[in-house]
Enzyme design. Structure first.
Site, PDB file in Angstrom:
ATOM      1  CG  HIS B  62      -0.486   0.078   2.526  1.00  4.75           C
ATOM      2  ND1 HIS B  62      -0.262   1.291   3.148  1.00  4.75           N
ATOM      3  CD2 HIS B  62      -0.152  -0.870   3.424  1.00  4.75           C
ATOM      4  CE1 HIS B  62       0.181   1.061   4.376  1.00  4.75           C
ATOM      5  NE2 HIS B  62       0.270  -0.241   4.573  1.00  4.75           N
ATOM      6  CG  ASP B 172       2.550   0.605   7.805  1.00  4.32           C
ATOM      7  OD1 ASP B 172       2.215   0.093   6.731  1.00  4.32           O
ATOM      8  OD2 ASP B 172       1.809   0.663   8.803  1.00  4.32           O
ATOM      9  CD  GLU B 200      -3.136  -1.408   5.480  1.00  3.49           C
ATOM     10  OE1 GLU B 200      -3.257  -2.434   6.159  1.00  3.49           O
ATOM     11  OE2 GLU B 200      -2.690  -0.340   5.963  1.00  3.49           O
ATOM     12  CD  GLU B 201      -1.752   2.343   7.583  1.00  2.66           C
ATOM     13  OE1 GLU B 201      -2.446   1.844   8.493  1.00  2.66           O
ATOM     14  OE2 GLU B 201      -0.570   2.037   7.392  1.00  2.66           O
ATOM     15  CG  HIS B 311       0.361   2.915  12.407  1.00  6.50           C
ATOM     16  ND1 HIS B 311      -0.976   2.613  12.447  1.00  6.50           N
ATOM     17  CD2 HIS B 311       0.842   2.300  11.297  1.00  6.50           C
ATOM     18  CE1 HIS B 311      -1.285   1.833  11.411  1.00  6.50           C
ATOM     19  NE2 HIS B 311      -0.186   1.635  10.709  1.00  6.50           N
TER      20      HIS B 311
END
Lengths: 344, 339
Positions: B62, B172, B200-201, B311
């Protein structure tokens, strides 16, 4: 380009030199170099930077503290992570995943450990972890870490000096490099003026751990009057603008039982006369600044406090308005000129 | 690949604003493969191999990162925001950010600890109390630089440190994007499909569409996952360990993975001397959650680069894990193509 460029560059240079309480050497070196332009400079036994110039019937001391809050290494754990404690009033709420520099045999990069939301309960995120639950990750095995890092090494929070809108800036250690900058700017304003007073400067160590630098430095200076320059709280969301200062609203003139009332009044009058933006800061007892040590040093010193409004104190994103620093410098310079003239 | 990871992490692209990341990827793969952009913004890529594949294999990574979206400007010029993706408020306080199309600098403010009531020094402000300070003195001044709906993202540089570690924001899943780019730019044995997915998140939105469009037989999700191999955490609670290679999932919060594929990954890794490890905790989720349920179902494998402090503005991976994951993913794509 703009009249705050000089103070901006000065503050950036001061903030880029690291100096956690008790290990201020690098900040002291830079401050000494800058102060030397105006007067002969000495480093006192505790590490404070001092200077004196001029002669006269009155002796005025200007103080700002050199040290910044940080962390101190207490141990290296079996996996090479560094266990740490606070050095000065570090705020545990800003530690998670914060980036730091460990000042070991060389400066090395580190990240403070944190747990991602995927692995924690939602309610965990409402409480900051204390020092026993965190460590600094330097990406090294214990044996490699021990070659560079020892207990007692200081750690600073990373963060560059960045300009925000208007004349505002964000950086670690604006507390109290803004005060150091204000004193240096004051000396610049006084550069070609004839003074009939003795003027001393003290860039003091260890304010954040109790004021040892101010106590000893003020004793050595043995001045008649002192002005300490520190930072104080500015309003922001959740911080009442009725109780706290306005960022960019001018220098804060301290009023407190422990401060000399006549000096405070005199500073307010000069500010009004010279149209220097200012705001009073009223405290009910002591001030929580170097004034508390300076006032009772030696035979006692009449002391005043000027504060520069600051947001996010003791974080890596302290925010100030450069106009407030410049106005503090101007007010100090005008005060010194007036006292010098009165005592000629 | 290190340089690609560095460049990818420097780009801002919160969920729904992946354009700049996509532009960069297109520049890197131009001439190496065919590509198209679907209605949601997914970048779908077809790379011709030396041989046609028996099974259609899709590799997914992603493009989006976690961040913030501006929801209001207060009367005194502060910006209120909503979190985009799962971010713990504790990693936001006292951080520098960039805001909007002009990339204005700001900081996430916090009440000085001196003013906090005794006993509340560890209390973290509620999410709706958080704000960004860009230095504006008024709502009007702030509005000259920021519009509601603008993105904000962590201002965090790329640092190499310690024993082969990297720190950056957005690892990420830019680490996953870099692995896919590397494969597309190399010579592949079989025809292979790729999805650089959006959103995606916020719930694997992009992969739902791209998996439908590609309609694969097998999928490999290339991710980063939570490494908790830190001070004070022991054994299986570490989830996966930096330096032990790609983490292969048997189950997470969104997918129960096909056991054959999981076993095959370890078998191939052993044969080819590639480092890999199982992810030892059922936690998190990723695009596999969408992909394995696409159309009539897709056999799916996830290989993740272990990442500490996921994150947060200071994500940390070990580069060797990305390199080992690249090898394993390349090998597994070949296996599935001919399986």
């Amino acid at each position: 380009m703009n009249k705050y460029n000089e103070v901006s560059a000065l503050l950036e240079r001061l903030c880029s030199a690291k100096g956690v309480s008790g290990a201020e050497n690098r900040a002291a070196e830079v401050a000494a170099e800058l102060l030397e332009k105006y007067m002969p400079v000495k480093i006192d036994p505790l590490g404070s930077v001092t200077g004196t110039m001029g002669e006269g019937n009155i002796h005025i001391l200007l103080d700002a503290h050199l040290d910044q809050i940080g962390l101190v290494v207490t141990a290296v754990d079996e996996d090479g992570f560094l266990k740490v404690a606070k050095c000065g009033g570090a705020d545990i709420r800003v530690l998670a995943a914060a980036e730091v520099t460990v000042h070991g045999k060389e400066d090395i990069f580190g990240v403070i450990t944190s747990t991602p939301p995927h692995l924690s309960k939602p309610e965990d995120s409402s409480k900051a972890k204390d020092f026993d639950e965190i460590a600094v990750d330097i990406g090294m095995k214990r044996e490699d870490a021990l070659k560079i890092v020892s207990p007692g090494d200081r750690i600073t929070f990373n963060g560059s000096f960045s300009r925000l809108l208007g004349n505002r800036a964000a950086s670690p250690s604006i507390d109290d490099r803004a005060g150091v900058a204000a004193i240096l700017r004051c000396l610049e304003f006084l550069k070609n003026k004839k003074l009939n007073c003795k003027l001393s400067v003290l860039f003091s160590v260890q304010e954040e751990t109790g004021g040892s630098g101010a106590q000893t430095g003020a004793f050595s200076a043995c001045a008649d009057e002192a002005i300490a320059v520190d930072v104080s709280f500015a309003a922001a969301p959740g911080i009442s603008s009725e109780k706290y200062a306005s960022l960019g609203g001018g220098t804060m003139i301290g009023y407190a039982p422990s401060l000399d009332y006549e000096m405070s009044r005199c500073l307010s009058e000069i500010a009004e006369k010279e149209n220097i933006p200012n705001q009073p800061e009223v405290m009910g007892g002591k001030t929580g600044t170097n004034c508390d040590e300076i006032q009772v040093s030696g035979k006692g010193v009449k002391t005043a406090l000027l504060s520069i409004p600051l947001r996010n104190m003791h974080t890596a994103v302290e925010v100030c308005d450069l106009e407030d620093i410049e106005n503090t410098a101007r007010l100090m310079a005008e005060y010194i000129l007036e006292r010098s003239a009165a005592n000629a | 690949m290190l340089e690609t990871i560095k460049e990818l992490c420097a780009i801002s692209g919160i969920s729904g604003r992946e354009n700049s990341v996509r532009d960069y990827i297109i520049k890197k793969i131009e001439g190496y493969a065919e590509y198209s952009i679907d209605p949601l913004g997914n970048l779908i890529v077809f790379k011709k191999g030396k041989n046609p594949a028996k099974n259609k294999v899709m590799l997914d990574a992603h493009m989006d990162e976690v961040g913030m979206i501006i929801t209001a400007i207060t009367s005194d010029g502060f910006l209120r925001f909503a979190k985009v993706g799962g971010i713990d408020s504790r990693v936001m306080l006292g951080r520098t950010v960039k805001v909007g199309e002009k990339g204005v600098s700001g900081v996430i403010g916090i009440k000085p600890v001196h003013l906090v009531e005794k006993g509340q020094e560890a209390d973290i402000p509620k999410p709706d109390e958080l704000y960004i300070d860009i230095g504006a003195k008024s709502k009007e001044e702030a509005a000259e630089y920021v519009r509601l709906g603008d993105a904000a993202w962590f201002d965090s540089d790329f640092v190499e440190f310690g024993d082969g570690f990297i720190k950056a924001k957005a690892l990420d899943d830019r680490a996953g994007c870099a692995i896919l780019i590397e494969l597309i730019r190399s010579e592949l044995e079989y025809d292979t499909w790729f999805s650089f997915s959006v959103q995606e998140e916020i719930g694997t939105r992009g992969a739902m569409a791209s998996a439908f469009t590609i309609a694969p037989d097998y999928a490999i999700v290339v991710e980063t996952t939570t490494a908790a191999d830190i001070s004070g955490v022991k054994d299986e609670k570490r989830v996966c360990i930096c330096g032990d290679g790609g983490a292969v999932s048997f189950m997470d919060r969104s997918t129960i993975y096909n056991r054959e594929l999981f076993d095959k990954a370890f078998e191939v890794a052993k044969e080819q001397d590639i480092l890999c490890q199982p992810k030892t905790l059922v936690a998190g989720g990723n695009d596999a959650g969408a992909i394995h349920k696409s159309r009539g179902g897709v056999k799916t494998l996830t290989v993740s680069v272990p990442c500490r402090y996921l994150h947060s503005p200071g994500c940390v991976i070990k580069y060797s894990d990305a390199a080992q994951s690249l090898k394993l993913i390349g090998a597994m794509a070949e296996e599935f193509a001919k399986w």
